[in-house]
Design a protein around this motif. Structure first.
Motif, PDB file in Angstrom:
ATOM      1  N   MET A 152       0.781  -1.197  -0.040  1.00  0.00           N
ATOM      2  CA  MET A 152       0.135   0.017   0.088  1.00  0.00           C
ATOM      3  C   MET A 152       0.792   1.439  -0.146  1.00  0.00           C
ATOM      4  SD  MET A 152      -2.987   1.687  -0.024  1.00  0.00           S
ATOM      5  CE  MET A 152      -4.022   0.232   0.290  1.00  0.00           C
ATOM      6  N   ALA A 153       1.836   1.283   0.816  1.00  0.00           N
ATOM      7  CA  ALA A 153       2.626   2.429   0.698  1.00  0.00           C
ATOM      8  C   ALA A 153       3.330   2.844  -0.442  1.00  0.00           C
ATOM      9  CB  ALA A 153       3.843   2.151   2.052  1.00  0.00           C
ATOM     10  N   GLU A 154       3.737   1.900  -1.192  1.00  0.00           N
ATOM     11  CA  GLU A 154       4.378   1.930  -2.433  1.00  0.00           C
ATOM     12  C   GLU A 154       3.192   2.963  -3.508  1.00  0.00           C
ATOM     13  OE1 GLU A 154       5.939  -0.389  -6.273  1.00  0.00           O
ATOM     14  OE2 GLU A 154       6.170  -1.435  -4.410  1.00  0.00           O
ATOM     15  N   MET A 155       2.052   2.438  -3.403  1.00  0.00           N
ATOM     16  CA  MET A 155       1.132   2.602  -4.345  1.00  0.00           C
ATOM     17  C   MET A 155       0.912   4.144  -3.963  1.00  0.00           C
ATOM     18  SD  MET A 155      -2.293   3.451  -4.969  1.00  0.00           S
ATOM     19  CE  MET A 155      -3.168   2.719  -3.409  1.00  0.00           C
ATOM     20  N   LEU A 156       0.626   4.333  -2.768  1.00  0.00           N
ATOM     21  CA  LEU A 156       0.496   5.896  -2.276  1.00  0.00           C
ATOM     22  C   LEU A 156       1.736   6.750  -2.402  1.00  0.00           C
ATOM     23  CD1 LEU A 156      -1.130   5.040   1.331  1.00  0.00           C
ATOM     24  CD2 LEU A 156      -2.244   5.742  -0.877  1.00  0.00           C
ATOM     25  N   SER A 157       2.692   6.122  -2.548  1.00  0.00           N
ATOM     26  CA  SER A 157       3.962   7.128  -2.725  1.00  0.00           C
ATOM     27  C   SER A 157       4.162   7.356  -4.411  1.00  0.00           C
ATOM     28  CB  SER A 157       5.215   6.327  -2.583  1.00  0.00           C
ATOM     29  OG  SER A 157       6.373   7.124  -3.000  1.00  0.00           O
ATOM     30  N   ARG A 158       3.660   6.264  -5.257  1.00  0.00           N
ATOM     31  CA  ARG A 158       3.483   6.331  -6.480  1.00  0.00           C
ATOM     32  C   ARG A 158       2.551   7.576  -7.104  1.00  0.00           C
ATOM     33  NH1 ARG A 158       1.925   1.336  -8.798  1.00  0.00           N
ATOM     34  NH2 ARG A 158       1.993   2.323 -10.760  1.00  0.00           N
ATOM     35  N   LEU A 159       1.420   7.288  -6.460  1.00  0.00           N
ATOM     36  CA  LEU A 159       0.328   8.479  -6.488  1.00  0.00           C
ATOM     37  C   LEU A 159       0.661   9.936  -6.321  1.00  0.00           C
ATOM     38  CD1 LEU A 159      -2.734   9.005  -7.378  1.00  0.00           C
ATOM     39  CD2 LEU A 159      -3.275   8.496  -4.756  1.00  0.00           C
ATOM     40  N   HIS A 160       1.569   9.922  -5.122  1.00  0.00           N
ATOM     41  CA  HIS A 160       1.824  11.432  -4.907  1.00  0.00           C
ATOM     42  C   HIS A 160       3.067  11.788  -6.152  1.00  0.00           C
ATOM     43  CE1 HIS A 160       3.175  14.491  -2.089  1.00  0.00           C
ATOM     44  NE2 HIS A 160       4.062  14.551  -2.799  1.00  0.00           N
ATOM     45  N   THR A 161       3.836  10.809  -6.468  1.00  0.00           N
ATOM     46  CA  THR A 161       4.736  11.104  -7.526  1.00  0.00           C
ATOM     47  C   THR A 161       3.840  11.500  -8.677  1.00  0.00           C
ATOM     48  OG1 THR A 161       6.469   9.990  -6.545  1.00  0.00           O
ATOM     49  CG2 THR A 161       6.694  10.456  -8.772  1.00  0.00           C
ATOM     50  N   LEU A 162       3.055  10.778  -9.035  1.00  0.00           N
ATOM     51  CA  LEU A 162       2.192  11.016 -10.301  1.00  0.00           C
ATOM     52  C   LEU A 162       1.428  12.393 -10.178  1.00  0.00           C
ATOM     53  CD1 LEU A 162       0.760  10.009 -12.893  1.00  0.00           C
ATOM     54  CD2 LEU A 162      -0.934   8.982 -11.667  1.00  0.00           C
ATOM     55  N   LEU A 163       1.004  12.886  -9.041  1.00  0.00           N
ATOM     56  CA  LEU A 163       0.102  14.100  -9.051  1.00  0.00           C
ATOM     57  C   LEU A 163       1.365  15.244  -9.178  1.00  0.00           C
ATOM     58  CD1 LEU A 163      -2.087  13.259  -6.134  1.00  0.00           C
ATOM     59  CD2 LEU A 163      -2.784  14.207  -8.288  1.00  0.00           C
ATOM     60  N   ARG A 164       2.527  15.349  -8.579  1.00  0.00           N
ATOM     61  CA  ARG A 164       3.454  16.218  -8.626  1.00  0.00           C
ATOM     62  C   ARG A 164       4.024  16.368 -10.173  1.00  0.00           C
ATOM     63  NH1 ARG A 164       8.378  13.792  -7.277  1.00  0.00           N
ATOM     64  NH2 ARG A 164       7.615  13.575  -5.063  1.00  0.00           N
ATOM     65  N   GLU A 165       4.145  15.128 -10.732  1.00  0.00           N
ATOM     66  CA  GLU A 165       4.547  14.989 -12.131  1.00  0.00           C
ATOM     67  C   GLU A 165       3.650  15.772 -13.107  1.00  0.00           C
ATOM     68  OE1 GLU A 165       5.683  11.083 -12.963  1.00  0.00           O
ATOM     69  OE2 GLU A 165       7.655  11.352 -12.025  1.00  0.00           O
ATOM     70  N   VAL A 166       2.290  15.457 -12.728  1.00  0.00           N
ATOM     71  CA  VAL A 166       1.202  15.971 -13.502  1.00  0.00           C
ATOM     72  C   VAL A 166       1.414  17.664 -13.386  1.00  0.00           C
ATOM     73  CG1 VAL A 166      -1.012  16.528 -13.748  1.00  0.00           C
ATOM     74  CG2 VAL A 166      -0.298  14.165 -13.803  1.00  0.00           C
ATOM     75  N   ARG A 167       1.451  18.176 -12.125  1.00  0.00           N
ATOM     76  CA  ARG A 167       1.474  19.539 -11.963  1.00  0.00           C
ATOM     77  C   ARG A 167       2.746  20.251 -12.603  1.00  0.00           C
ATOM     78  NH1 ARG A 167       2.883  21.786  -5.968  1.00  0.00           N
ATOM     79  NH2 ARG A 167       4.552  20.789  -6.664  1.00  0.00           N
ATOM     80  N   ASN A 168       3.953  19.467 -12.414  1.00  0.00           N
ATOM     81  CA  ASN A 168       5.126  20.046 -12.828  1.00  0.00           C
ATOM     82  C   ASN A 168       5.152  20.240 -14.515  1.00  0.00           C
ATOM     83  OD1 ASN A 168       5.802  20.430 -10.342  1.00  0.00           O
ATOM     84  ND2 ASN A 168       7.385  18.671 -10.400  1.00  0.00           N
ATOM     85  N   GLU A 169       4.687  19.149 -14.982  1.00  0.00           N
ATOM     86  CA  GLU A 169       4.622  19.298 -16.524  1.00  0.00           C
ATOM     87  C   GLU A 169       3.601  19.930 -17.370  1.00  0.00           C
ATOM     88  OE1 GLU A 169       5.444  15.339 -18.444  1.00  0.00           O
ATOM     89  OE2 GLU A 169       6.774  14.738 -16.823  1.00  0.00           O
ATOM     90  N   ALA A 170       2.573  20.197 -16.461  1.00  0.00           N
ATOM     91  CA  ALA A 170       1.358  20.923 -17.060  1.00  0.00           C
ATOM     92  C   ALA A 170       1.644  22.378 -17.384  1.00  0.00           C
ATOM     93  CB  ALA A 170       0.203  20.512 -16.529  1.00  0.00           C
ATOM     94  N   GLY A 171       2.677  22.907 -16.938  1.00  0.00           N
ATOM     95  CA  GLY A 171       2.804  24.176 -17.123  1.00  0.00           C
ATOM     96  C   GLY A 171       1.808  25.486 -16.529  1.00  0.00           C
ATOM     97  N   ASP A 172       2.026  26.409 -17.132  1.00  0.00           N
ATOM     98  CA  ASP A 172       1.076  27.503 -16.747  1.00  0.00           C
ATOM     99  C   ASP A 172      -0.412  27.615 -17.017  1.00  0.00           C
ATOM    100  OD1 ASP A 172       3.329  28.898 -15.992  1.00  0.00           O
ATOM    101  OD2 ASP A 172       3.188  30.184 -17.822  1.00  0.00           O
ATOM    102  N   SER A 173      -0.942  26.589 -17.843  1.00  0.00           N
ATOM    103  CA  SER A 173      -2.307  26.405 -17.905  1.00  0.00           C
ATOM    104  C   SER A 173      -2.895  25.015 -17.121  1.00  0.00           C
ATOM    105  CB  SER A 173      -2.655  26.195 -19.461  1.00  0.00           C
ATOM    106  OG  SER A 173      -2.171  24.961 -19.796  1.00  0.00           O
ATOM    107  N   PHE A 174      -2.146  24.649 -16.219  1.00  0.00           N
ATOM    108  CA  PHE A 174      -2.511  23.687 -15.480  1.00  0.00           C
ATOM    109  C   PHE A 174      -3.886  24.254 -14.536  1.00  0.00           C
ATOM    110  CE2 PHE A 174      -1.846  21.461 -11.173  1.00  0.00           C
ATOM    111  CZ  PHE A 174      -2.369  20.228 -11.622  1.00  0.00           C
ATOM    112  N   SER A 175      -4.793  23.362 -14.712  1.00  0.00           N
ATOM    113  CA  SER A 175      -6.376  23.542 -14.075  1.00  0.00           C
ATOM    114  C   SER A 175      -6.365  23.203 -12.513  1.00  0.00           C
ATOM    115  CB  SER A 175      -7.184  23.115 -14.813  1.00  0.00           C
ATOM    116  OG  SER A 175      -7.289  21.799 -14.958  1.00  0.00           O
ATOM    117  N   GLY A 176      -5.377  22.144 -12.233  1.00  0.00           N
ATOM    118  CA  GLY A 176      -5.459  21.151 -10.875  1.00  0.00           C
ATOM    119  C   GLY A 176      -6.060  20.169 -11.337  1.00  0.00           C
ATOM    120  N   ILE A 177      -5.965  18.935 -10.456  1.00  0.00           N
ATOM    121  CA  ILE A 177      -6.483  17.791 -10.763  1.00  0.00           C
ATOM    122  C   ILE A 177      -6.788  17.165  -9.653  1.00  0.00           C
ATOM    123  CG2 ILE A 177      -4.061  16.675 -10.485  1.00  0.00           C
ATOM    124  CD1 ILE A 177      -5.003  14.884 -12.930  1.00  0.00           C
TER     125      ILE A 177
END
Length: 145
Positions: A1-26
């Motif tokens: 479970m801990a690994e999946m939760l860590s992967r989810l956090h990383t995924l969210l961070r990467e989406v935010r970082n890669e989306a750029g200035d027009s990121f709407s939130g997720i």
């Protein structure tokens, strides 16, 4: 479970970082039983399988110009994108909340309350202003500005 939760956090961070200035939130819901969740589609979609990564697909749909940027998206326990652009309305859980000084929004609160539901493994949100947060069983288990 801990690994999946860590992967989810990383995924969210990467989406935010890669989306750029027009990121709407997720907002993301991790579930193996999406039909049992209190959701309703915000858009008419026939989301077809796609060979691109979950990250690439989430970056694309979290852009303010995407018709699918609103609402929550459902991921499988393997973090594969299953459904997009859903209104998610979990019940308010008495005693759960956050410090008003933090100035969180509706998506954050829905993710917090929703993480207590049967059928939800975890929830997560990322905001251009407030950062990334992952929830499990009514607790914010990871947060990053």
């Amino acid at each position: 479970m801990a690994e999946m939760l860590s992967r989810l956090h990383t995924l969210l961070r990467e989406v935010r970082n890669e989306a750029g200035d027009s990121f709407s939130g997720i907002g993301l819901l991790v579930s193996s039983v999406p039909d049992d969740l209190p959701t309703i589609p915000l858009r008419q979609t026939h989301f077809l399988p796609d060979r691109r990564s979950t990250l690439d697909r989430l970056v694309e749909i979290s852009d303010q110009t995407s018709e699918f940027h609103d609402g929550f998206h459902i991921l499988s326990p393997e973090l594969d994108l299953e459904r997009v652009s859903l209104y998610f309305s979990p019940p308010i859980v008495a005693g759960l909340g956050t410090d008003p000084i933090r100035r969180v929004g509706g998506r954050y609160m829905a993710a917090l309350f929703g993480s207590t539901l049967t059928g939800i493994i975890a929830t997560g949100v990322a905001s251009p202003r407030y950062g990334v947060a992952v929830f499990h069983r009514g607790k914010e288990i990871s947060v990053e500005p």
